[in-house]
Design an enzyme around this catalytic site. Structure first.
Site, PDB file in Angstrom:
ATOM      1  CG  PHE A 279      67.616  43.080  79.673  1.00  0.00           C
ATOM      2  CD1 PHE A 279      67.441  44.299  80.292  1.00  0.00           C
ATOM      3  CD2 PHE A 279      68.842  42.450  79.799  1.00  0.00           C
ATOM      4  CE1 PHE A 279      68.460  44.898  81.030  1.00  0.00           C
ATOM      5  CE2 PHE A 279      69.873  43.030  80.521  1.00  0.00           C
ATOM      6  CZ  PHE A 279      69.685  44.255  81.137  1.00  0.00           C
ATOM      7  CD  GLU A 280      60.489  44.812  75.654  1.00  0.00           C
ATOM      8  OE1 GLU A 280      60.172  45.005  74.460  1.00  0.00           O
ATOM      9  OE2 GLU A 280      59.875  45.337  76.603  1.00  0.00           O
TER      10      GLU A 280
END
Length: 492
Positions: A279-280
């Site tokens: 997740f970014e």
């Protein structure tokens, strides 16, 4: 197509794979037909269920037998129950309804070369007909329900690992690598990426690289067979979720449930060993007032933790769970946490997820690249590109640190074998490329306590697990410098 109970056959050789097709002379009612693509010592089967009645059906169940020489491995778009050599496949929640004249499919990998026999669908012959209305014999059997697919995990990861991301849904200028051609240096292969249909839906989709971008892309059956071949060599193949463009915000319970359902469908379809959380961007952030990483209250955090726990519970002890956060979401938490003091609400937002899953986390490989300066435990800023940065960043998760400097809220050290260092495979792959020599200097300092330079870590960590890279494709583009040099330094 090949009907289970018929014998007329047509065989063709396509891309080195035998495709067998058998068709019924006639059909009525609900039918199930079977086709296969052979590979080495097994094949990939596709079963097509067609509703040739005038009314919709709401569910289906296909049953058949195999001899002892053949068994089912990975399967997808169905759920499997088996008793001995008898297999029963039922629909998933999304493909049980079949309108008149319509069809749905499911598939599986078979180990062995025999075809299935004694096929029924909803209790009637797979050639079509009416299900029996009476039963003259009652048989009690013990069944085992299987909710995971693919080969069961065969042993743990090696003592030292190389983890690589594989461009499975795009080439990104680096060229496409077929699944079966992934070099043996790699121990964990992260398929990149499963992405959500929208940032808040939780519904994941994994689409393989289109021919227009990847002219040498293999067929779906060959891709699945390649995964199987890698797993038979002891490799772990995971689905990586998110990436730079795949924002995932599980703001509701419905999104959480969609995430679990759709992630499971991908894992089941390809027979994978687990998943990687990449997740970014704005996927994770902390609401105002959420200040204790040990007891998070923000829905996107709480729902992700719940979803990961559900997946771990579903697949059991062999499920491989990895995470690849950026330094901003982990180490920067030493100074800042969420939006306290007017800061960015995303700062340190991975920490509650890591904390909640630390007993089930296989590997944390923070991205030591695409990062700004980060303060280390020496209260000095460290910069990308040299050994010092990797030593300081790894030391923070191996030694632990007070979150936002609060000594009452200490993020405890992870186990050494849970930690790997994330690096770009080449100058093309990301900012912060580090030479082979500097990486080995960092590893010597961390694992042996030698040649440490200006930053002195809090301890010596001989069981540091290894290295991760973005990506296997960029490594090939750079003549495999990363995997060859670091595999030689990190023997299994």
């Amino acid at each position: 197509m090949l009907l289970f109970a018929r014998i007329s056959a047509v065989a063709a050789l396509v891309l080195g794979t035998v495709i067998v097709s058998l068709a019924p002379a006639s059909a009525a009612g609900v039918t199930a037909t079977f086709s296969k693509q052979s590979w080495d010592t097994g094949y990939t089967a596709t079963v097509t269920i067609k509703n040739e009645t005038s009314a919709a059906i709401s569910s289906w169940k296909v049953e058949f037998d195999y001899p002892a020489s053949t068994s089912v491995g990975a399967y997808w778009d169905s759920l499997l129950t088996k008793s001995g050599n008898h297999y029963a496949f039922v629909n998933r929640e999304y493909n049980g309804s079949v309108a008149p004249g319509a069809s749905v499919t499911f598939g599986y990998n078979a180990s062995g070369t025999a075809d299935p026999v004694n096929c029924t669908i909803n209790g009637a012959a797979c050639t079509g007909g009416t299900p029996p209305t009476t039963t003259t014999t009652t048989t009690t059997t013990t069944t085992t329900t299987t909710t995971t697919t693919g080969p069961p995990p065969t042993g743990s990861l090696p003592r030292k690992v190389l983890v690589g991301y594989l461009h499975a849904s795009f080439a990104n200028g680096s060229g496409y690598i077929r699944m079966r051609d992934v070099p043996d240096e790699w121990d964990v292969v992260n398929l990149s990426f499963a992405e959500p249909t929208s940032s808040t839906s939780g519904e994941l989709r994994f689409t393989r690289c289109p021919v227009a971008e990847c002219p040498n892309v293999e067929s779906e059956a060959e891709f699945i067979a390649g995964i199987r071949a890698q797993q038979l060599k002891g490799k772990k193949v995971l689905i990586s979720i998110g990436g730079q463009n795949g924002q995932v915000r599980l703001e509701t319970a419905a999104a959480r449930d969609a995430f679990v359902r759709s992630a499971s469908a991908i894992i089941d379809k390809y027979g994978l060993n687990g998943l990687d959380v990449d997740f970014e961007g704005h996927s994770l952030s902390l609401n105002a007032g959420d200040t204790d990483f040990r007891n998070p209250t923000t829905p996107v955090i709480v729902n992700l933790i719940s979803a990961l726990r559900s997946l771990k519970s579903r697949y059991g002890a062999g499920f491989v769970l990895t995470m690849a956060p950026e330094t901003f979401f982990v180490q920067v938490g030493y100074q800042f946490y969420g939006g306290a003091g007017g800061g960015d609400a995303r700062t340190g937002a991975y920490l509650p997820v890591i904390e909640a899953m630390r007993n089930d986390l296989t590997l944390l490989h923070v991205q030591h690249y695409n990062s700004g300066p980060v303060m280390g435990l020496d209260n000095q800023y460290h910069f990308m590109g040299g050994s010092d940065f990797h030593i300081a960043m790894a030391d923070m998760v191996l030694a632990g640190f007070p979150v936002r400097g609060d000594t009452s809220k200490v993020f405890a050290p992870l186990r050494q074998e849970q930690v790997a260092i994330g690096l770009p495979a080449s100058v093309n792959a990301g900012n912060g490329f580090t030479s082979v020599a500097d990486v080995h200097t960092a590893l010597n300092c961390l694992t042996k306590g030698t040649n440490c330079g200006s930053y002195k870590p809090k301890g010596v960590y001989p069981n540091l697990r290894g290295l991760m890279t973005w990506s296997i494709n960029w490594d090939k583009f750079n003549n495999y410098e990363f995997s060859k040099a670091h595999r030689a330094y990190l023997p299994r």
